[in-house]
Design a protein around this motif. Structure first.
Motif, PDB file in Angstrom:
ATOM      1  N   ASP A   1      46.911  16.645  42.089  1.00 47.73           N
ATOM      2  CA  ASP A   1      45.820  17.359  42.761  1.00 47.73           C
ATOM      3  C   ASP A   1      46.077  17.449  44.267  1.00 47.73           C
ATOM      4  O   ASP A   1      45.771  18.471  44.901  1.00 47.73           O
ATOM      5  CB  ASP A   1      44.482  16.665  42.492  1.00 47.73           C
ATOM      6  CG  ASP A   1      44.007  16.874  41.060  1.00 47.73           C
ATOM      7  OD1 ASP A   1      44.503  17.810  40.398  1.00 47.73           O
ATOM      8  OD2 ASP A   1      43.148  16.093  40.596  1.00 47.73           O
TER       9      ASP A   1
ATOM     10  N   ARG B   1      48.498  20.144  44.920  1.00 49.24           N
ATOM     11  CA  ARG B   1      47.914  21.478  44.740  1.00 49.24           C
ATOM     12  C   ARG B   1      47.132  21.945  45.967  1.00 49.24           C
ATOM     13  O   ARG B   1      46.837  23.129  46.100  1.00 49.24           O
ATOM     14  CB  ARG B   1      47.025  21.494  43.493  1.00 49.24           C
ATOM     15  CG  ARG B   1      47.793  21.202  42.221  1.00 49.24           C
ATOM     16  CD  ARG B   1      46.972  21.432  40.993  1.00 49.24           C
ATOM     17  NE  ARG B   1      46.885  22.868  40.710  1.00 49.24           N
ATOM     18  CZ  ARG B   1      46.653  23.360  39.499  1.00 49.24           C
ATOM     19  NH1 ARG B   1      46.475  22.548  38.482  1.00 49.24           N
ATOM     20  NH2 ARG B   1      46.591  24.654  39.304  1.00 49.24           N
ATOM     21  N   THR B   2      46.817  21.020  46.864  1.00 44.52           N
ATOM     22  CA  THR B   2      46.181  21.439  48.116  1.00 44.52           C
ATOM     23  C   THR B   2      47.189  22.123  49.041  1.00 44.52           C
ATOM     24  O   THR B   2      46.799  22.747  50.021  1.00 44.52           O
ATOM     25  CB  THR B   2      45.572  20.250  48.865  1.00 44.52           C
ATOM     26  OG1 THR B   2      46.625  19.388  49.345  1.00 44.52           O
ATOM     27  CG2 THR B   2      44.614  19.458  47.973  1.00 44.52           C
TER      28      THR B   2
ATOM     29  N   ASP C   1      49.009  20.670  51.029  1.00 42.94           N
ATOM     30  CA  ASP C   1      49.025  19.919  52.286  1.00 42.94           C
ATOM     31  C   ASP C   1      50.070  18.813  52.158  1.00 42.94           C
ATOM     32  O   ASP C   1      49.850  17.832  51.445  1.00 42.94           O
ATOM     33  CB  ASP C   1      47.641  19.321  52.545  1.00 42.94           C
ATOM     34  CG  ASP C   1      47.571  18.554  53.872  1.00 42.94           C
ATOM     35  OD1 ASP C   1      48.635  18.173  54.400  1.00 42.94           O
ATOM     36  OD2 ASP C   1      46.453  18.325  54.356  1.00 42.94           O
TER      37      ASP C   1
ATOM     38  N   LYS D   1      48.823  15.209  52.972  1.00 45.60           N
ATOM     39  CA  LYS D   1      47.931  14.670  51.945  1.00 45.60           C
ATOM     40  C   LYS D   1      48.717  14.264  50.700  1.00 45.60           C
ATOM     41  O   LYS D   1      48.473  13.197  50.120  1.00 45.60           O
ATOM     42  CB  LYS D   1      46.876  15.702  51.579  1.00 45.60           C
ATOM     43  CG  LYS D   1      45.786  15.189  50.661  1.00 45.60           C
ATOM     44  CD  LYS D   1      44.680  16.225  50.514  1.00 45.60           C
ATOM     45  CE  LYS D   1      43.529  15.689  49.657  1.00 45.60           C
ATOM     46  NZ  LYS D   1      42.422  16.682  49.565  1.00 45.60           N
TER      47      LYS D   1
END
Length: 223
Positions: free
Chosen positions: A194, A197-198, A200, A203
Motif C-alpha cells: 500500500d 502504491r502511494t 512516495d 513512505k
C-alpha cells in the motif's frame, strides 16, 4: 532437476563444474539436506552433489568468501551458523539494499504488478486467518506464504543473492514461531505494498525499513 536460481534461458546455458557444484550446494542447503552449523567434509559434498572432488575443491574458496562455510582445522567445513552476528549482518545488509530498491520500485512498478502482489498476499492472509481459527496454520500454508514474498520476486538483485541465502537460513531456524508470525508478516507486506502504491519513495522505504527491523528483532529473540 533445475537448480535454485535457474529459470528459462539461464537454465539452458552450459555451466562449468564449479558453477554446477555451487548451484547444487545452495539447492541442498535451502532444502535443508545440509543445515546451518553442520560440519561436512569435501567427500560428503561429493556424495551430496554427485560432482567430482576437483569441482568441490574449487567451490570451497567461493563458499568461504561468501560466508556460507568456514574451514575448521581437523573438523572439516562448517556451514554458516545462525548466530547473533549473522542475524545482525544479514538484516543490516537488507536495510541498506532493500530500502533503496523499494524507493525506486515505488516510482517504477506497474499497477498490474502491484494489483497481483496485493491480491496474492490478501488471499494468503485470508487463508492463514481461517486456519488459525480452526486450530493452526499448517507448514504447507506457511511455505506458500513465503513463496509469495513480493520482495523476493520483485526487486531482489543478483547483488543480494548471497544475503538472501543467509536470510533463508535464519528463517529456517525460526520454524517454531512461523505459525505465530506468518499472519502479522503478511499484514506488514500488505502495508508495504500500500505504501508503494502511494508512489512516495520515502513512505515506501520507511514502511519496508520498519518491517525489516521487526523481522530482525524476532530473529534475535530466538537466539
Amino acid at each position: 532437476m533445475r537448480a535454485v536460481g535457474e529459470t528459462g534461458r539461464e537454465a539452458d546455458r552450459p555451466v562449468n563444474l564449479r558453477e554446477r557444484a555451487y548451484r547444487s550446494f545452495t539447492r541442498h542447503l535451502l532444502a535443508r539436506d545440509i543445515k546451518a552449523g553442520q560440519f561436512v567434509s569435501q567427500r560428503e559434498l561429493v556424495e551430496l552433489t554427485g560432482l567430482p572432488l576437483g569441482a568441490i575443491r574449487e567451490l570451497v574458496p567461493r563458499l568461504e568468501a561468501e560466508g556460507l562455510v568456514r574451514t575448521a582445522p581437523q573438523r572439516g567445513m562448517q556451514i554458516a551458523h545462525v548466530d547473533l552476528n549473522l542475524i545482525r549482518d544479514a538484516f543490516q545488509y537488507r536495510l541498506f539494499l532493500e530500502k533503496e530498491a523499494v524507493a525506486v520500485f515505488a516510482t517504477r512498478a506497474r499497477e498490474a504488478d502491484l494489483d497481483r502482489l496485493r491480491d496474492e498476499h490478501a488471499a494468503i492472509l485470508k487463508r492463514c486467518e481461517k486456519a488459525a481459527r480452526q486450530g493452526g496454520v499448517t507448514a504447507a500454508l506457511i511455505a506458500e506464504a513465503q513463496r509469495v514474498d513480493w520482495l523476493g520476486n520483485a526487486i531482489i538483485s543478483e547483488a543480494y543473492r548471497v544475503n538472501a541465502i543467509k536470510i533463508r537460513l535464519i528463517r529456517q531456524e525460526q520454524t517454531r514461531l512461523n505459525d505465530e508470525v506468518v499472519i502479522p508478516t503478511m499484514r506488514e507486506h500488505l502495508g508495504i505494498i500500500d505504501a508503494i502504491r502511494t508512489r512516495d519513495p520515502v513512505k515506501a522505504s520507511a514502511a519496508l525499513g520498519e518491517h525489516i527491523i521487526g523481522a530482525r528483532q524476532r530473529a534475535m529473540e530466538l537466539r
